[in-house]
Design a protein around this motif. Structure first.
Motif, PDB file in Angstrom:
ATOM      1  N   PRO A  44      68.190  -3.221  77.763  1.00  0.00           N
ATOM      2  CA  PRO A  44      69.598  -2.906  78.054  1.00  0.00           C
ATOM      3  C   PRO A  44      70.559  -3.407  76.979  1.00  0.00           C
ATOM      4  CG  PRO A  44      68.774  -4.637  79.517  1.00  0.00           C
ATOM      5  CD  PRO A  44      67.585  -4.073  78.801  1.00  0.00           C
ATOM      6  N   GLU A  45      70.122  -4.352  76.170  1.00  0.00           N
ATOM      7  CA  GLU A  45      70.975  -4.828  75.084  1.00  0.00           C
ATOM      8  C   GLU A  45      71.363  -3.702  74.124  1.00  0.00           C
ATOM      9  OE1 GLU A  45      68.393  -8.465  76.188  1.00  0.00           O
ATOM     10  OE2 GLU A  45      68.213  -6.272  76.186  1.00  0.00           O
ATOM     11  N   PHE A  46      70.536  -2.646  74.056  1.00  0.00           N
ATOM     12  CA  PHE A  46      70.788  -1.532  73.136  1.00  0.00           C
ATOM     13  C   PHE A  46      71.429  -0.322  73.825  1.00  0.00           C
ATOM     14  CE2 PHE A  46      67.453  -3.936  71.033  1.00  0.00           C
ATOM     15  CZ  PHE A  46      67.834  -3.914  69.704  1.00  0.00           C
ATOM     16  N   GLN A  47      71.631  -0.399  75.127  1.00  0.00           N
ATOM     17  CA  GLN A  47      72.064   0.780  75.875  1.00  0.00           C
ATOM     18  C   GLN A  47      73.361   1.373  75.343  1.00  0.00           C
ATOM     19  OE1 GLN A  47      72.085   0.144  80.098  1.00  0.00           O
ATOM     20  NE2 GLN A  47      72.850   2.184  80.579  1.00  0.00           N
ATOM     21  N   GLU A  48      74.331   0.542  75.075  1.00  0.00           N
ATOM     22  CA  GLU A  48      75.618   1.023  74.579  1.00  0.00           C
ATOM     23  C   GLU A  48      75.467   1.811  73.284  1.00  0.00           C
ATOM     24  OE1 GLU A  48      79.724  -0.872  72.669  1.00  0.00           O
ATOM     25  OE2 GLU A  48      78.437  -2.120  73.923  1.00  0.00           O
ATOM     26  N   LEU A  49      74.541   1.396  72.428  1.00  0.00           N
ATOM     27  CA  LEU A  49      74.352   2.072  71.146  1.00  0.00           C
ATOM     28  C   LEU A  49      73.799   3.486  71.342  1.00  0.00           C
ATOM     29  CD1 LEU A  49      72.919  -0.902  69.054  1.00  0.00           C
ATOM     30  CD2 LEU A  49      75.232   0.037  69.010  1.00  0.00           C
ATOM     31  N   PHE A  91      70.572   3.533  64.592  1.00  0.00           N
ATOM     32  CA  PHE A  91      71.921   3.499  65.139  1.00  0.00           C
ATOM     33  C   PHE A  91      72.968   3.481  64.020  1.00  0.00           C
ATOM     34  CE2 PHE A  91      69.335   1.268  68.405  1.00  0.00           C
ATOM     35  CZ  PHE A  91      69.488   2.195  69.422  1.00  0.00           C
ATOM     36  N   GLN A  92      74.120   4.009  64.333  1.00  0.00           N
ATOM     37  CA  GLN A  92      75.198   4.059  63.354  1.00  0.00           C
ATOM     38  C   GLN A  92      75.942   2.735  63.242  1.00  0.00           C
ATOM     39  OE1 GLN A  92      75.336   6.929  61.411  1.00  0.00           O
ATOM     40  NE2 GLN A  92      73.467   7.132  62.626  1.00  0.00           N
ATOM     41  N   GLN A  93      75.864   1.909  64.254  1.00  0.00           N
ATOM     42  CA  GLN A  93      76.572   0.625  64.250  1.00  0.00           C
ATOM     43  C   GLN A  93      75.578  -0.501  63.970  1.00  0.00           C
ATOM     44  OE1 GLN A  93      78.217   1.573  68.264  1.00  0.00           O
ATOM     45  NE2 GLN A  93      80.184   0.997  67.379  1.00  0.00           N
ATOM     46  N   GLN A  94      75.188  -0.627  62.709  1.00  0.00           N
ATOM     47  CA  GLN A  94      74.178  -1.612  62.347  1.00  0.00           C
ATOM     48  C   GLN A  94      74.677  -3.054  62.506  1.00  0.00           C
ATOM     49  OE1 GLN A  94      70.873  -1.343  61.512  1.00  0.00           O
ATOM     50  NE2 GLN A  94      71.083   0.762  62.249  1.00  0.00           N
ATOM     51  N   ASP A  95      75.963  -3.261  62.480  1.00  0.00           N
ATOM     52  CA  ASP A  95      76.478  -4.606  62.726  1.00  0.00           C
ATOM     53  C   ASP A  95      76.143  -5.056  64.144  1.00  0.00           C
ATOM     54  OD1 ASP A  95      78.206  -2.589  63.685  1.00  0.00           O
ATOM     55  OD2 ASP A  95      79.963  -3.901  63.607  1.00  0.00           O
ATOM     56  N   LYS A  96      76.175  -4.125  65.094  1.00  0.00           N
ATOM     57  CA  LYS A  96      75.838  -4.467  66.472  1.00  0.00           C
ATOM     58  C   LYS A  96      74.333  -4.687  66.626  1.00  0.00           C
ATOM     59  CE  LYS A  96      79.889  -2.466  68.674  1.00  0.00           C
ATOM     60  NZ  LYS A  96      80.416  -1.610  69.764  1.00  0.00           N
ATOM     61  N   VAL A  97      73.534  -3.933  65.875  1.00  0.00           N
ATOM     62  CA  VAL A  97      72.087  -4.188  65.869  1.00  0.00           C
ATOM     63  C   VAL A  97      71.819  -5.605  65.382  1.00  0.00           C
ATOM     64  CG1 VAL A  97      69.881  -3.543  64.833  1.00  0.00           C
ATOM     65  CG2 VAL A  97      71.491  -1.757  65.547  1.00  0.00           C
ATOM     66  N   HIS A  98      72.485  -5.983  64.317  1.00  0.00           N
ATOM     67  CA  HIS A  98      72.322  -7.341  63.787  1.00  0.00           C
ATOM     68  C   HIS A  98      72.644  -8.391  64.846  1.00  0.00           C
ATOM     69  CE1 HIS A  98      72.495 -10.749  61.020  1.00  0.00           C
ATOM     70  NE2 HIS A  98      73.642 -11.067  61.595  1.00  0.00           N
ATOM     71  N   ASP A  99      73.732  -8.191  65.553  1.00  0.00           N
ATOM     72  CA  ASP A  99      74.149  -9.160  66.571  1.00  0.00           C
ATOM     73  C   ASP A  99      73.109  -9.284  67.684  1.00  0.00           C
ATOM     74  OD1 ASP A  99      76.478  -9.718  65.219  1.00  0.00           O
ATOM     75  OD2 ASP A  99      77.720  -8.357  66.416  1.00  0.00           O
TER      76      ASP A  99
END
Length: 283
Positions: free
Chosen positions: A44-49, A104-112
């Protein structure tokens, strides 16, 4: 050393008896070590992405992908995953804990999301092009709506983004855009070179993946010869994997993957532990 670092528990559950089947198959096929690389859509940590990136409108793609996101997804947290892997490690001390993350397009969020977890390796894979899950047979008709040159351009762009992020150790199943036998009649060398160059700069490893051989119409190991030849030119290291989604497929066609790699002059594999890599003999 015989290794398989790309497989998933998603067809079952975090049950030790069920997971044991992967290790039994590995033993039968003579593997020395395996690594689990759960899909990011498990968590679920990735759901938003996913909801940010995928087409989810009323088109036939959107309707399918809406259902896909609600089917067997986001059912375990990353903490659940690491606790389960610790249980497995009591029986199998050398099992590695990896993850396969979508482009994913938001790699900063992947990093987090990733930064606080002690993965042995992280695979980055292109699974979506402009929000379309191109490897889904249910929406295969979308392939006929795009020039193949666009597909190759989009794929190269996505790999470049993954590489530029610096988050990934491995590129999963390179150039699996051939999986439904849409084969180019134009020179793809510039795209192959772009991907290899980006991977070399990011020090990414090539996933020699038999999943496209036994699970898709193309029936070839990824990456296909033209790209593996380019990978050798750029001195990109390799792993061998089965992309197993069921226990019995762990290590499937490993011998064929090894022979394939050797035919291009490879003699070593990457061995991962805590994001550190060493080289072992390819055998």
């Amino acid at each position: 050393m015989k290794l398989d670092y790309h497989m998933h528990f998603e067809k079952g559950s975090y049950d030790e008896d069920w997971a044991e089947g992967f290790f039994e198959a590995a033993k039968q096929r003579g593997l020395d070590e395996i690594g689990i690389s759960e899909h990011s859509h498990t968590f679920p940590e990735f759901q938003e992405l996913y909801y940010h990136d995928l087409i989810l409108d009323d088109s036939f793609i959107g309707k399918f992908q809406q259902k896909w996101l609600k089917s067997n997804k986001f059912k375990y947290t990353l903490d659940d995953y690491f606790r389960f892997m610790e249980k497995l490690r009591k029986r199998h001390p050398n099992v590695r804990t990896g993850i396969e993350v979508c482009n994913f397009q938001q790699q900063d969020k992947v990093h987090d999301i990733l930064k606080d977890y002690p993965f042995d390796y992280v695979i980055g894979s292109v699974h979506f092009l402009r929000g379309w899950a191109y490897d889904s047979s249910e929406i295969k008709a979308e392939w006929d709506r795009h020039p193949l040159e666009d597909i190759y351009e989009w794929y190269a762009e996505e790999v470049e983004k993954l590489a530029e992020s610096g988050e990934y150790d491995v590129l999963g199943h390179p150039f699996n855009i051939r999986l439904f036998k849409y084969l180019p009649d134009f020179d793809v060398t510039p795209y192959l070179e772009r991907v290899a160059r980006a991977m070399a700069k990011a020090k990414m490893v090539v996933d020699i993946n038999t999943g496209t051989y036994y699970r898709y119409p193309i029936q070839e190991i990824s990456p296909y010869p033209d790209f593996l030849r380019m990978a050798r030119k750029y001195d990109l290291p390799i792993i061998t994997t089965s992309d197993a989604h069921k226990p019995e497929d762990c290590g499937a066609y490993n011998a064929e993957a090894v022979a394939y790699a050797k035919s291009f002059g490879y003699t070593e594999l990457v061995h991962f532990e805590q994001r550190r890599r060493t080289f072992v003999k390819l055998e």
